[in-house]
Design a protein around this motif. Structure first.
Motif, PDB file in Angstrom:
ATOM      1  N   LYS A   1       7.687  17.454 -12.753  1.00  0.00           N
ATOM      2  CA  LYS A   1       6.786  16.572 -12.681  1.00  0.00           C
ATOM      3  C   LYS A   1       6.519  16.069 -14.115  1.00  0.00           C
ATOM      4  O   LYS A   1       7.004  17.336 -15.358  1.00  0.00           O
ATOM      5  CB  LYS A   1       5.786  16.516 -12.152  1.00  0.00           C
ATOM      6  N   SER A   2       6.740  14.893 -14.969  1.00  0.00           N
ATOM      7  CA  SER A   2       6.467  14.472 -15.622  1.00  0.00           C
ATOM      8  C   SER A   2       4.905  15.390 -16.618  1.00  0.00           C
ATOM      9  O   SER A   2       4.925  15.418 -18.112  1.00  0.00           O
ATOM     10  CB  SER A   2       5.725  13.159 -16.358  1.00  0.00           C
ATOM     11  N   THR A   3       4.386  15.532 -15.590  1.00  0.00           N
ATOM     12  CA  THR A   3       2.713  15.343 -16.770  1.00  0.00           C
ATOM     13  C   THR A   3       1.915  16.514 -16.087  1.00  0.00           C
ATOM     14  O   THR A   3       2.831  16.532 -15.133  1.00  0.00           O
ATOM     15  CB  THR A   3       1.820  14.400 -16.932  1.00  0.00           C
TER      16      THR A   3
ATOM     17  N   GLN B   1      -5.507   2.394  -2.948  1.00  0.00           N
ATOM     18  CA  GLN B   1      -5.551   1.290  -2.766  1.00  0.00           C
ATOM     19  C   GLN B   1      -5.472   0.437  -1.313  1.00  0.00           C
ATOM     20  O   GLN B   1      -5.303  -0.829  -0.580  1.00  0.00           O
ATOM     21  CB  GLN B   1      -3.891   2.461  -2.017  1.00  0.00           C
ATOM     22  N   ARG B   2      -6.790   1.513  -0.799  1.00  0.00           N
ATOM     23  CA  ARG B   2      -7.581   1.230   0.383  1.00  0.00           C
ATOM     24  C   ARG B   2      -7.984   0.005   0.129  1.00  0.00           C
ATOM     25  O   ARG B   2      -8.245  -1.346   0.646  1.00  0.00           O
ATOM     26  CB  ARG B   2      -8.759   2.462   1.494  1.00  0.00           C
TER      27      ARG B   2
ATOM     28  N   LYS C   1      -1.847   9.337 -12.827  1.00  0.00           N
ATOM     29  CA  LYS C   1      -1.303   7.661 -12.621  1.00  0.00           C
ATOM     30  C   LYS C   1      -2.648   8.193 -11.456  1.00  0.00           C
ATOM     31  O   LYS C   1      -2.308   8.289 -10.357  1.00  0.00           O
ATOM     32  CB  LYS C   1      -0.229   7.054 -12.451  1.00  0.00           C
ATOM     33  N   ILE C   2      -4.061   6.761 -10.933  1.00  0.00           N
ATOM     34  CA  ILE C   2      -4.333   6.979 -10.001  1.00  0.00           C
ATOM     35  C   ILE C   2      -4.073   5.679  -9.485  1.00  0.00           C
ATOM     36  O   ILE C   2      -3.375   5.493  -8.345  1.00  0.00           O
ATOM     37  CB  ILE C   2      -6.026   6.816  -9.864  1.00  0.00           C
ATOM     38  N   ASP C   3      -3.442   4.625 -10.111  1.00  0.00           N
ATOM     39  CA  ASP C   3      -3.586   3.310 -10.003  1.00  0.00           C
ATOM     40  C   ASP C   3      -2.920   2.839 -11.494  1.00  0.00           C
ATOM     41  O   ASP C   3      -3.233   4.059 -12.067  1.00  0.00           O
ATOM     42  CB  ASP C   3      -4.565   2.757  -9.417  1.00  0.00           C
ATOM     43  N   ASP C   4      -2.129   1.382 -11.081  1.00  0.00           N
ATOM     44  CA  ASP C   4      -1.792   0.763 -12.685  1.00  0.00           C
ATOM     45  C   ASP C   4      -2.712   0.670 -13.463  1.00  0.00           C
ATOM     46  O   ASP C   4      -3.012   1.409 -14.577  1.00  0.00           O
ATOM     47  CB  ASP C   4      -1.497  -0.473 -12.421  1.00  0.00           C
TER      48      ASP C   4
ATOM     49  N   GLU D   1       6.948   9.697  -8.503  1.00  0.00           N
ATOM     50  CA  GLU D   1       7.038   8.946 -10.011  1.00  0.00           C
ATOM     51  C   GLU D   1       8.104   8.039 -10.245  1.00  0.00           C
ATOM     52  O   GLU D   1       8.819   7.907 -11.194  1.00  0.00           O
ATOM     53  CB  GLU D   1       6.649   9.912 -11.437  1.00  0.00           C
TER      54      GLU D   1
ATOM     55  N   ASN E   1      -5.275  13.238  -4.908  1.00  0.00           N
ATOM     56  CA  ASN E   1      -4.005  11.826  -3.764  1.00  0.00           C
ATOM     57  C   ASN E   1      -5.498  11.710  -2.832  1.00  0.00           C
ATOM     58  O   ASN E   1      -5.349  10.139  -2.689  1.00  0.00           O
ATOM     59  CB  ASN E   1      -4.054  13.193  -2.590  1.00  0.00           C
TER      60      ASN E   1
ATOM     61  N   ARG F   1      -6.173   7.948  -5.099  1.00  0.00           N
ATOM     62  CA  ARG F   1      -4.654   7.190  -5.190  1.00  0.00           C
ATOM     63  C   ARG F   1      -5.126   6.181  -3.635  1.00  0.00           C
ATOM     64  O   ARG F   1      -4.664   5.337  -3.336  1.00  0.00           O
ATOM     65  CB  ARG F   1      -3.931   7.656  -4.854  1.00  0.00           C
ATOM     66  N   LEU F   2      -5.400   7.766  -2.453  1.00  0.00           N
ATOM     67  CA  LEU F   2      -5.353   6.675  -1.124  1.00  0.00           C
ATOM     68  C   LEU F   2      -6.778   5.445  -1.736  1.00  0.00           C
ATOM     69  O   LEU F   2      -6.767   4.396  -0.697  1.00  0.00           O
ATOM     70  CB  LEU F   2      -5.892   7.360  -0.156  1.00  0.00           C
TER      71      LEU F   2
ATOM     72  N   PHE G   1       1.146  -1.336   0.292  1.00  0.00           N
ATOM     73  CA  PHE G   1      -0.222  -0.032   0.106  1.00  0.00           C
ATOM     74  C   PHE G   1       0.938   0.905  -0.102  1.00  0.00           C
ATOM     75  O   PHE G   1       0.488   1.982  -1.112  1.00  0.00           O
ATOM     76  CB  PHE G   1      -0.541  -0.341   0.928  1.00  0.00           C
TER      77      PHE G   1
ATOM     78  N   TYR H   1      -6.048  -3.359  -0.772  1.00  0.00           N
ATOM     79  CA  TYR H   1      -5.661  -3.963   0.324  1.00  0.00           C
ATOM     80  C   TYR H   1      -7.006  -4.536   2.009  1.00  0.00           C
ATOM     81  O   TYR H   1      -6.485  -5.772   1.706  1.00  0.00           O
ATOM     82  CB  TYR H   1      -5.467  -2.497   1.642  1.00  0.00           C
TER      83      TYR H   1
END
Lengths: 208, 273
Positions: free
Chosen positions: B76-78, B111-112, B83-86, A79, B104, B107-108, A69, B115
């Motif tokens: 930063k690249s963009t 991942q939650r 990207k939020i997740d893969d 990145e 943000n 993204r959390l 996580f 998980y």
């Protein structure tokens, strides 16, 4: 019986010349009974970072998921891949967050990272269950088989081994050590990490 | 709600003085409008355009970079794609700092979910969680809404490739092609005319269409790589890949677009005779 010996495990990491290796047994057991011989205790975080976790199996799984996580979020925000040394600090602080109700695990962090003037420098680190870090240049051990592993590793290790040599050494150390511990064994897996690739091999071992 | 804004709103701002019902997010106007939400959408229509197009083998996200100064030193690249997740990425139009908070949070949430279920979050599930957060800012707390619109592009095993748009009100919709930000009305009508539903567009077709639509809706005429950001969400060998086009890839895309336009112009003039 200590809670750290409820499941049983053996994890060892070694450094070589621009390469590292990490190996573990594959036993899943509860007290004296063995239930499975295919349990993964080493987890890949990215191509140049692996973490092996010994100790209580449920905490091993939970800590792996929590580390994934946090690592994922780090990668999305920054990145880039997380460096092994930074990851080790993250593991340490995560474990200390639970200082008075810890995860009953001992992780072994193993990887390659670029330093200021050198590329692909081997890095290994282990912590105790509340996050005290230990860094060495040669080898690190964790689990119920640590006494035996210290002995064989100290005897057989030599610095700056090539990947093939390193594989032989770490495999022989692990197989010899787990034969003297009833709570680990039942198969073994070895990952050798080099700058170009990761070679994973499962060892044929005594199934007892 | 969207229909209302895109249809009637532009005429409203020019003649409307501050209404008695627009200073608080948590009250309706007598006509049943939430002015703060509409003002948030006005903020977005001033921002750089973003376009999303669904192809049969992937999703294309394209955005216009509003380069304010040559002294900018972006690491930063963009600027507009994240990207939020893969398996899920997004393009942003609106207030960037508001966008960062929501990204943000996205993204959390992703991942939650992983998980909890050890499975990647389905695209619509993620969108619902973000939109529920946005909706909260329109109903309680007394805080202003987020001045951001998103185009989410993702893949999941339930519905394949998907494109979603969400706005400050917390509403969202699934789209085959959508434009947000500056000049989105003309961009959307261009998309409607050119999007090929029947023979289902390929990723290359979608890239060219995105370039065409963006070029027409941008203030300047000739597109150059430093003014554009393009990203694709595709699947390669069972893994979802989010790829931001490099400067070279953008240049070749622009060249391809220019030659296609020349061909089309030649055909039209040939047909007349």
């Amino acid at each position: 019986m200590s809670i750290m010996e409820y499941n049983g495990s053996a994890v060892v990491a070694m450094t070589g010349k621009n390469c590292v290796a990490i190996a573990s047994d594959m036993r899943y057991g509860i007290r004296m009974q063995t239930l499975a011989a295919d349990m993964r205790k080493i987890f890949k975080m990215h191509d140049q970072l692996f973490v092996g976790i010994s100790g209580l199996a449920t905490d091993m799984q939970t800590v792996e998921q929590k580390l994934r996580f946090r690592t994922k979020l780090y990668e999305l925000r920054e990145e880039r891949n997380i460096k092994p040394s930074v990851f080790a600090n993250m593991v340490s602080s995560m474990l200390y967050e639970r200082r008075f109700g810890p995860y009953f695990i001992e992780p072994v962090i193993c990887g390659l990272e670029d330093k200021k003037d050198q590329k692909n420098v081997p890095f290994i680190c282990t912590t105790d269950l509340i996050g005290a870090q230990c860094f060495t240049n040669d080898f690190l051990v964790a689990g119920t088989t640590t006494d035996q592993l210290y002995g064989v590793c100290e005897a057989m290790y030599k610095p700056d081994m090539e990947p093939e040599d390193l594989f032989e050494t770490i495999s022989q150390c692990l197989l010899a050590a787990v034969d003297r511990d009833c709570l680990s064994g039942w198969g073994a897996i070895v990952h050798v990490i080099t700058p170009d690739q990761v070679i994973t091999r499962e060892l044929k071992s005594r199934q007892d | 709600y969207q229909r209302r804004v895109h249809g009637d709103f532009t005429s409203n701002t020019s003649t409307n003085m501050a209404s008695r019902y627009d200073s608080r997010t948590t009250i309706f106007s007598p006509e049943g409008r939430l002015y703060q939400v509409e003002y948030a959408m006005a903020a977005i229509s001033q921002a750089g355009a973003a376009v999303g197009i669904l192809a049969k083998d992937g999703v294309v996200l394209a955005a216009e970079k509003r380069i304010t100064s040559k002294l900018l030193d972006q690491r930063k690249s963009t600027e507009k794609m994240y990207k939020i997740d893969d398996h899920i990425s997004c393009a942003v139009a609106g207030i960037t700092s508001d966008a960062n908070i929501l990204i943000n949070h996205a993204r959390l949430e992703a991942q939650r979910y992983f998980y909890a279920y050890k499975e990647p979050i389905p695209a619509e599930q993620l969108l619902m969680r973000i939109c529920d957060l946005k909706q909260g800012y329109t109903q309680f707390g007394g805080l202003r809404p987020f001045g951001v619109s998103f185009l989410f592009a993702g893949w999941d095993e339930h519905y394949g490739f998907q494109l979603y748009h969400s706005d400050p009100s917390g509403n969202y919709g699934g789209w085959k092609a959508k434009a947000i930000g500056a000049n989105n009305q003309s961009a959307n009508s261009l998309l409607k005319d050119n999007y090929d539903e029947d023979s289902s567009m390929s990723l290359d077709d979608a890239l060219l269409l995105g370039l065409k639509v963006l070029s027409k809706s941008m203030d300047t005429t000739a597109p150059t790589p430093d003014k554009l950001e393009f990203a694709t969400v595709t699947r390669v060998a069972g893994r979802v890949i989010y790829h931001v086009l490099t400067k070279e890839e953008l240049e070749s895309l622009i060249k391809k677009g220019e030659s296609m336009l020349k061909e089309e112009a030649a055909k039209e003039s040939g047909g007349d005779i």
